[in-house]
Design a protein around this motif. Structure first.
Motif, PDB file in Angstrom:
ATOM      1  N   ALA A 139      28.036 -24.767 -15.549  1.00  0.00           N
ATOM      2  CA  ALA A 139      29.251 -25.205 -14.777  1.00  0.00           C
ATOM      3  C   ALA A 139      29.004 -26.938 -14.570  1.00  0.00           C
ATOM      4  N   GLY A 140      27.505 -27.589 -15.197  1.00  0.00           N
ATOM      5  CA  GLY A 140      27.236 -28.780 -14.930  1.00  0.00           C
ATOM      6  C   GLY A 140      27.400 -29.622 -14.169  1.00  0.00           C
ATOM      7  N   LEU A 141      28.328 -30.362 -13.791  1.00  0.00           N
ATOM      8  CA  LEU A 141      28.060 -30.893 -12.253  1.00  0.00           C
ATOM      9  C   LEU A 141      29.332 -30.795 -11.949  1.00  0.00           C
ATOM     10  N   VAL A 142      30.203 -29.666 -12.148  1.00  0.00           N
ATOM     11  CA  VAL A 142      30.721 -29.840 -11.743  1.00  0.00           C
ATOM     12  C   VAL A 142      31.611 -28.969 -11.006  1.00  0.00           C
ATOM     13  N   PRO A 143      30.406 -27.305 -10.947  1.00  0.00           N
ATOM     14  CA  PRO A 143      30.733 -26.284 -10.509  1.00  0.00           C
ATOM     15  C   PRO A 143      32.041 -25.867  -9.396  1.00  0.00           C
ATOM     16  N   THR A 144      32.272 -24.774  -9.366  1.00  0.00           N
ATOM     17  CA  THR A 144      32.534 -24.396  -7.658  1.00  0.00           C
ATOM     18  C   THR A 144      32.015 -23.432  -7.659  1.00  0.00           C
ATOM     19  N   THR A 145      32.493 -22.931  -5.992  1.00  0.00           N
ATOM     20  CA  THR A 145      32.536 -21.145  -5.601  1.00  0.00           C
ATOM     21  C   THR A 145      31.893 -19.952  -6.186  1.00  0.00           C
ATOM     22  N   GLU A 146      32.973 -20.368  -7.595  1.00  0.00           N
ATOM     23  CA  GLU A 146      32.669 -19.008  -8.596  1.00  0.00           C
ATOM     24  C   GLU A 146      31.519 -19.020  -9.721  1.00  0.00           C
ATOM     25  N   ASP A 147      31.391 -20.139  -9.269  1.00  0.00           N
ATOM     26  CA  ASP A 147      29.631 -20.099 -10.131  1.00  0.00           C
ATOM     27  C   ASP A 147      28.649 -19.909  -9.462  1.00  0.00           C
ATOM     28  N   VAL A 148      28.761 -19.735  -8.134  1.00  0.00           N
ATOM     29  CA  VAL A 148      27.462 -19.339  -7.591  1.00  0.00           C
ATOM     30  C   VAL A 148      26.784 -17.945  -7.575  1.00  0.00           C
ATOM     31  N   ILE A 149      25.656 -17.536  -8.355  1.00  0.00           N
ATOM     32  CA  ILE A 149      25.490 -16.705  -8.873  1.00  0.00           C
ATOM     33  C   ILE A 149      23.833 -16.063  -8.587  1.00  0.00           C
ATOM     34  N   GLU A 150      23.972 -16.660  -7.464  1.00  0.00           N
ATOM     35  CA  GLU A 150      22.566 -16.448  -5.936  1.00  0.00           C
ATOM     36  C   GLU A 150      23.055 -16.721  -4.986  1.00  0.00           C
ATOM     37  N   ASN A 151      23.120 -15.896  -3.786  1.00  0.00           N
ATOM     38  CA  ASN A 151      23.437 -16.065  -2.494  1.00  0.00           C
ATOM     39  C   ASN A 151      22.531 -15.213  -1.351  1.00  0.00           C
ATOM     40  N   ARG A 152      21.233 -16.025  -1.398  1.00  0.00           N
ATOM     41  CA  ARG A 152      19.962 -14.581  -0.439  1.00  0.00           C
ATOM     42  C   ARG A 152      20.594 -14.307   0.223  1.00  0.00           C
ATOM     43  N   LEU A 153      21.136 -15.754   1.117  1.00  0.00           N
ATOM     44  CA  LEU A 153      21.993 -14.791   3.133  1.00  0.00           C
ATOM     45  C   LEU A 153      23.581 -15.004   2.697  1.00  0.00           C
ATOM     46  N   ASN A 154      23.832 -14.225   1.317  1.00  0.00           N
ATOM     47  CA  ASN A 154      25.514 -14.660   1.501  1.00  0.00           C
ATOM     48  C   ASN A 154      26.360 -15.334   2.305  1.00  0.00           C
ATOM     49  N   LEU A 155      25.623 -16.545   1.920  1.00  0.00           N
ATOM     50  CA  LEU A 155      26.515 -17.913   2.788  1.00  0.00           C
ATOM     51  C   LEU A 155      28.442 -18.043   2.933  1.00  0.00           C
ATOM     52  N   GLN A 156      28.651 -18.305   3.356  1.00  0.00           N
ATOM     53  CA  GLN A 156      30.438 -18.442   3.112  1.00  0.00           C
ATOM     54  C   GLN A 156      30.725 -20.102   3.183  1.00  0.00           C
ATOM     55  N   PHE A 157      31.350 -20.140   2.141  1.00  0.00           N
ATOM     56  CA  PHE A 157      32.124 -21.548   1.911  1.00  0.00           C
ATOM     57  C   PHE A 157      33.223 -21.661   2.619  1.00  0.00           C
ATOM     58  N   ARG A 158      33.321 -22.466   3.411  1.00  0.00           N
ATOM     59  CA  ARG A 158      34.842 -23.485   3.083  1.00  0.00           C
ATOM     60  C   ARG A 158      35.262 -24.060   2.687  1.00  0.00           C
ATOM     61  N   THR A 159      36.547 -24.375   1.651  1.00  0.00           N
ATOM     62  CA  THR A 159      36.677 -25.703   1.240  1.00  0.00           C
ATOM     63  C   THR A 159      37.986 -26.533   1.868  1.00  0.00           C
ATOM     64  N   LEU A 160      37.115 -27.270   2.135  1.00  0.00           N
ATOM     65  CA  LEU A 160      38.317 -28.552   2.936  1.00  0.00           C
ATOM     66  C   LEU A 160      38.316 -29.717   2.131  1.00  0.00           C
ATOM     67  N   GLU A 161      39.600 -30.478   2.935  1.00  0.00           N
ATOM     68  CA  GLU A 161      39.483 -32.219   2.357  1.00  0.00           C
ATOM     69  C   GLU A 161      37.968 -32.572   2.849  1.00  0.00           C
ATOM     70  N   SER A 162      37.836 -34.019   2.095  1.00  0.00           N
ATOM     71  CA  SER A 162      36.359 -34.205   2.709  1.00  0.00           C
ATOM     72  C   SER A 162      36.385 -34.834   3.836  1.00  0.00           C
ATOM     73  N   ASN A 163      37.855 -35.644   4.145  1.00  0.00           N
ATOM     74  CA  ASN A 163      37.594 -35.898   5.038  1.00  0.00           C
ATOM     75  C   ASN A 163      37.674 -35.310   6.547  1.00  0.00           C
ATOM     76  N   GLN A 164      38.046 -33.606   5.920  1.00  0.00           N
ATOM     77  CA  GLN A 164      37.585 -32.811   7.297  1.00  0.00           C
ATOM     78  C   GLN A 164      36.452 -31.845   6.974  1.00  0.00           C
ATOM     79  N   THR A 165      35.304 -32.887   6.663  1.00  0.00           N
ATOM     80  CA  THR A 165      33.938 -31.853   6.860  1.00  0.00           C
ATOM     81  C   THR A 165      33.687 -32.119   7.926  1.00  0.00           C
ATOM     82  N   ALA A 166      33.471 -33.473   8.306  1.00  0.00           N
ATOM     83  CA  ALA A 166      32.637 -33.771   9.662  1.00  0.00           C
ATOM     84  C   ALA A 166      33.321 -33.105  10.892  1.00  0.00           C
ATOM     85  N   ARG A 167      34.645 -33.211  10.976  1.00  0.00           N
ATOM     86  CA  ARG A 167      36.115 -32.532  11.736  1.00  0.00           C
ATOM     87  C   ARG A 167      35.378 -30.723  12.004  1.00  0.00           C
TER      88      ARG A 167
END
Length: 285
Positions: free
Chosen positions: A170-198
């Motif tokens: 995936a190089g420098l532009v991976p997406t959540t689909e490129d996660v091949i190991e996730n030991r804690l089964n973390l969940q990802f919520r993708t948001l606009e950059s100006n919304q992640t702090a909120r």
């Protein structure tokens, strides 16, 4: 989602204002050059966020020593200022990494180009619920930016922390689909950059861009539960001053770059960011 009507209205109003603003700036520069008058040469510069101490310093220097008057046009997201620059509504911008700009050009068929480098502003993982990334638990949710370059950068940050592993292809532009190991089964919520702090109240942690974190009241070097390391591989994440390709050699714009890339500005960056941002113009040469 609730903010969309308001943001749409704000964007429309900003666009109308900027169209007049950018045109006036260009006309003013042309008139001053043609007449040789003492009127200042006016330039509009798009930035993101309210905190801009380095540019405040540069603006004072330029006005006093070069009779160049730079007006900051402030935005709240990372797409609108590029649209404004591409459409000629502002003259320059200074808010984004080079990889973000390259992806914008690719997606929109535009010709924005780097005319100078500014800072490396490390991405950080922030939380109101934990004090160390090691406290993350099974199934916790992390908010990350949803644009191509920042989503990839956020996931690489989490990989650097050891929380996940990404497909190297995936190089420098991976997406959540490129996660091949996730030991804690973390969940990802993708948001606009100006919304992640909120989103901090609704998730366990958020990956927040440096400027957005500062606007949210954080000091990245002190408050991030994990901060992006600055290494020799950080070049794609250097922030840039951007112009239209046709304006890359504009003498006034090059003068602005010269005044930004100074020892005085470097000192302001260090003091105002409390060590959270790093001048990179020497490394980028």
């Amino acid at each position: 989602m609730k903010n969309k009507p308001f943001l749409a209205t704000l964007t429309l109003s900003a666009s109308l204002f900027l169209a007049a603003c950018g045109s006036a700036a260009s006309d003013s520069a042309s008139d001053s050059a043609a007449t040789g008058a003492d009127e200042p040469i006016k330039v509009t510069l798009g930035v993101v966020g309210e905190v801009n101490e380095p540019w405040d310093y540069v603006i004072e220097e330029l006005k006093e020593k070069e009779n160049i008057e730079v007006e900051l046009v402030k935005f709240t997201d990372y797409t609108t200022p590029n649209n404004a620059l591409a459409e000629g509504e502002i003259d320059l911008s200074s808010f984004q990494t080079e990889i973000f700009m390259d992806n914008y050009n690719k997606d929109h068929g535009t010709d924005l180009t780097t005319i100078g480098y500014t800072v490396m502003a490390p991405l950080g993982l922030y939380s109101e619920k934990i004090t160390s990334f090691n406290e993350l638990k099974e199934g916790d949710t992390i908010a990350i930016p949803n644009d191509v370059s920042n989503e990839g950068r956020a996931l690489i940050l989490l990989q650097t922390s050891g929380l996940i592993k990404l497909d190297p292809k995936a190089g420098l532009v991976p997406t959540t689909e490129d996660v091949i190991e996730n030991r804690l089964n973390l969940q990802f919520r993708t948001l606009e950059s100006n919304q992640t702090a909120r989103a901090l109240q609704d998730v366990t942690a958020s990956v927040i861009n440096s400027g957005m974190a500062v606007d949210a009241g954080f000091i990245p070097s002190e408050d991030a539960v994990f901060l992006e390391p600055v290494t020799e591989d950080s070049n794609p994440y250097y922030n840039v001053i951007a112009a239209l390709d046709e304006d890359a050699d504009n003498e006034v714009f090059q003068t602005i770059v010269e005044y930004y890339q100074s020892e005085g500005t470097a000192k302001v960056i260090k003091e105002s960011s409390k060590g959270s941002q790093f001048p990179v113009w020497d490394q980028a040469e």
